[in-house]
Structures are given as C-alpha cells and as structure tokens.
Motif scaffolding. Structure first.
Motif, short mmCIF file in Angstrom:
data_model
loop_
_atom_site.label_atom_id
_atom_site.label_comp_id
_atom_site.label_asym_id
_atom_site.label_seq_id
_atom_site.Cartn_x
_atom_site.Cartn_y
_atom_site.Cartn_z
N GLY A 138 0.78 -1.22 0.00
CA GLY A 138 0.00 0.00 0.00
C GLY A 138 0.82 1.28 0.00
N GLN A 139 2.12 1.13 -0.07
CA GLN A 139 2.99 2.31 -0.08
C GLN A 139 3.75 2.36 -1.40
N GLY A 140 4.22 3.55 -1.71
CA GLY A 140 5.07 3.67 -2.88
C GLY A 140 6.47 3.20 -2.54
N LEU A 141 7.36 3.36 -3.48
CA LEU A 141 8.74 2.98 -3.25
C LEU A 141 9.43 4.02 -2.38
N LEU A 153 13.73 -3.49 -3.51
CA LEU A 153 13.99 -3.38 -4.94
C LEU A 153 15.32 -2.69 -5.19
N PHE A 165 14.74 -1.60 -12.96
CA PHE A 165 14.53 -2.28 -11.69
C PHE A 165 14.70 -3.79 -11.81
N GLY A 166 15.19 -4.38 -10.72
CA GLY A 166 15.19 -5.82 -10.59
C GLY A 166 13.84 -6.30 -10.10
N PRO A 167 13.66 -7.62 -9.97
CA PRO A 167 12.36 -8.18 -9.56
C PRO A 167 12.09 -8.04 -8.07
N TYR A 185 5.36 4.38 -14.23
CA TYR A 185 5.81 3.00 -14.27
C TYR A 185 4.61 2.07 -14.15
N GLN A 230 3.93 -1.90 -12.75
CA GLN A 230 4.55 -3.01 -12.03
C GLN A 230 3.57 -4.18 -11.97
N GLY A 245 5.38 -9.66 -8.52
CA GLY A 245 6.64 -10.40 -8.53
C GLY A 245 7.71 -9.79 -9.41
N GLU A 246 7.43 -8.61 -9.95
CA GLU A 246 8.42 -7.96 -10.80
C GLU A 246 8.67 -6.54 -10.33
N GLY A 247 9.76 -5.97 -10.82
CA GLY A 247 10.03 -4.59 -10.51
C GLY A 247 9.27 -3.67 -11.45
N PRO A 248 9.16 -2.39 -11.09
CA PRO A 248 8.48 -1.43 -11.97
C PRO A 248 9.20 -1.28 -13.31
N LEU A 276 9.51 1.30 -16.63
CA LEU A 276 9.22 2.66 -17.06
C LEU A 276 8.34 2.67 -18.30
N LEU A 286 -0.05 -2.49 -11.36
CA LEU A 286 0.10 -1.36 -10.44
C LEU A 286 0.78 -0.23 -11.20
N LEU A 343 2.51 3.39 -11.11
CA LEU A 343 3.21 4.27 -10.18
C LEU A 343 3.67 5.52 -10.90
N PHE A 357 8.17 8.52 -5.19
CA PHE A 357 7.10 7.73 -5.77
C PHE A 357 5.77 7.98 -5.06
N ALA A 380 1.99 6.22 -4.07
CA ALA A 380 1.67 4.91 -3.50
C ALA A 380 1.14 3.94 -4.55
#
Lengths: 113, 110
Positions: A40-43, A91, A104-106, B35, B37, B40-43, B45, B86, B88, B100, B102
């Motif tokens: 529920g939060q951003g990065l 991340l 970004f990585g997974p 972004y 997302q 199980g993966e990163g965001p 762009l 998702l 972002l 970022f 939420a």
C-alpha cells in the motif's frame, strides 16, 4: 542476463536475525539504487551509489541498515537484528549514470516472523 | 505523508472501457515518470514527461504533465486485460532521487 538481478527472491527470517540481500546491476551501469516497497505504499528510497563517490545513505531508516557496493558492480543490502516492520519488498535499480532511466530488478520479498 | 498523491488507489473496469489515473503534488518536479509493475516484478518505465503541459501518447496510453509541473495524469483508452497492474508515478527533483506515489492498482476484467 541483460537485466538487473536480485537474490534471493524470497527470504523468511526470524526477528532478531541478520539478512543480506544481493543486487547485480546491468553491466556498465555506474549508478545503483535500493528502494523498499511496503504494502500500500510507494517505493521508499534507501541508498544510492554513483561510481566511486561516497554513497547517499539519507534514506536508510535506521543504523541497522547498511549497504555496500564492491568493485562498482554488485551491491549487498544488510539488515541487522531484523524487526517485523522490516517486512517488505526490497527493490534494486541501476542506471547508466545518476539521473538517467532506472531499470529495476524483480525485488526480494523479506518476511520477518 | 506521500510527496505524490495518486488517485484512485484501486480501479476495476471492464475490458474496452477507458480509465484515468491521477498523480498530484504540491511540489514542482523537473520531470515525472510513470511505471507499471506486475506481481513479482520490478516497476517498468512507461514514459517520462519533462515539459509543463506536455502530452505524450503511446498507443492507447496518453500521459499529460500539468502546466505547473506539479501533477500528471495517465489515460488508457479501450483498456485490455494486459493493462492490469500497479501504476506508479514518480517525480524527479534536481537531483537523481525519485519520489514515488503509493500507486494505483488497475484491474481490467475480461
């Protein structure tokens, strides 16, 4: 592979234990970032490395968190004496240089019991 | 308190419908990024907007940067199930750091 890789993908640990999370950035990328993503939060920005410059640690939430980047490539994020509130997805991202597009990585999903 | 506020938090629509996601801030950004997302993966762009008032279109996605460079919107036309994810937004200041929102969880039902 050509992308950012992170290991482990999942980590379950007990409260009070130390954990190490690894990030392999894209080859040739001089900038590396760590973020934390809670439900529920951003990065949330944690730390930034740029080449051989001193890292920007302004986002680290406490002194239990530390990170290293060896040889300008692989980075390790260490959390000591883990707490339940540390549970999140961690991340890693890299970019050619700071300010450029971040890839970004997974992520590593950390669960502290 | 989030520097960037995204709305709505959740959005569920039928395939073929349109949707808009908003990203608002009281701060001025030098650029704003969107972004997507997936679990199980990163965001990943989607786009970077730099100029106030700028509009960018990527197929069915339209991105707009507010004139004052404080807000942005993402509009998807004729949504498809593959648009589920998702979304972002992230604002860049004069340094390298991204702030970022939420996120907005979009679900497109078949």
């Amino acid at each position: 592979g050509a992308g950012v890789s992170q290991s482990p993908s999942n980590k379950v640990t007990e409260k009070g234990k130390d954990v190490e999370l690894r990030c392999d950035p894209i080859s040739g990328h001089t900038a590396l970032y760590w973020y934390r993503q809670s439900l529920g939060q951003g990065l949330e920005f944690l730390i930034y490395f740029q080449g051989n410059s001193a890292p920007d640690k302004s986002g680290l939430p406490s002194d239990r968190f530390s990170a290293e980047r060896t040889g300008g490539s692989v980075s390790t994020l260490t959390i000591q004496r883990t707490q339940q509130e540390d549970s999140a997805v961690y991340l890693c991202a890299s970019s050619l240089v700071g300010g450029y597009t971040q890839y970004f990585g997974p992520g590593t999903r950390l669960t502290v019991l | 308190t989030q520097l960037l506020e995204q709305s709505p938090q959740f959005l569920s629509i039928q395939e073929g419908e349109n949707l808009t996601v908003y990203c608002n801030s009281s701060s001025v950004f030098s650029s704003l990024q969107w972004y997507r997302q997936e679990p199980g993966e990163g965001p990943v762009l989607l786009v970077t907007v730099v100029t106030g008032g700028e509009v960018k279109k990527l197929k069915r996605l339209t991105f707009q940067f507010g004139d004052a460079r404080k807000d942005s919107s993402l509009h998807i036309t004729a949504a498809q199930t593959g648009d589920t994810g998702l979304y972002l937004c992230a604002g860049a200041g004069e340094d390298y750091k991204l702030s970022f929102g939420a996120g907005t969880t979009v679900t497109v039902r078949a």
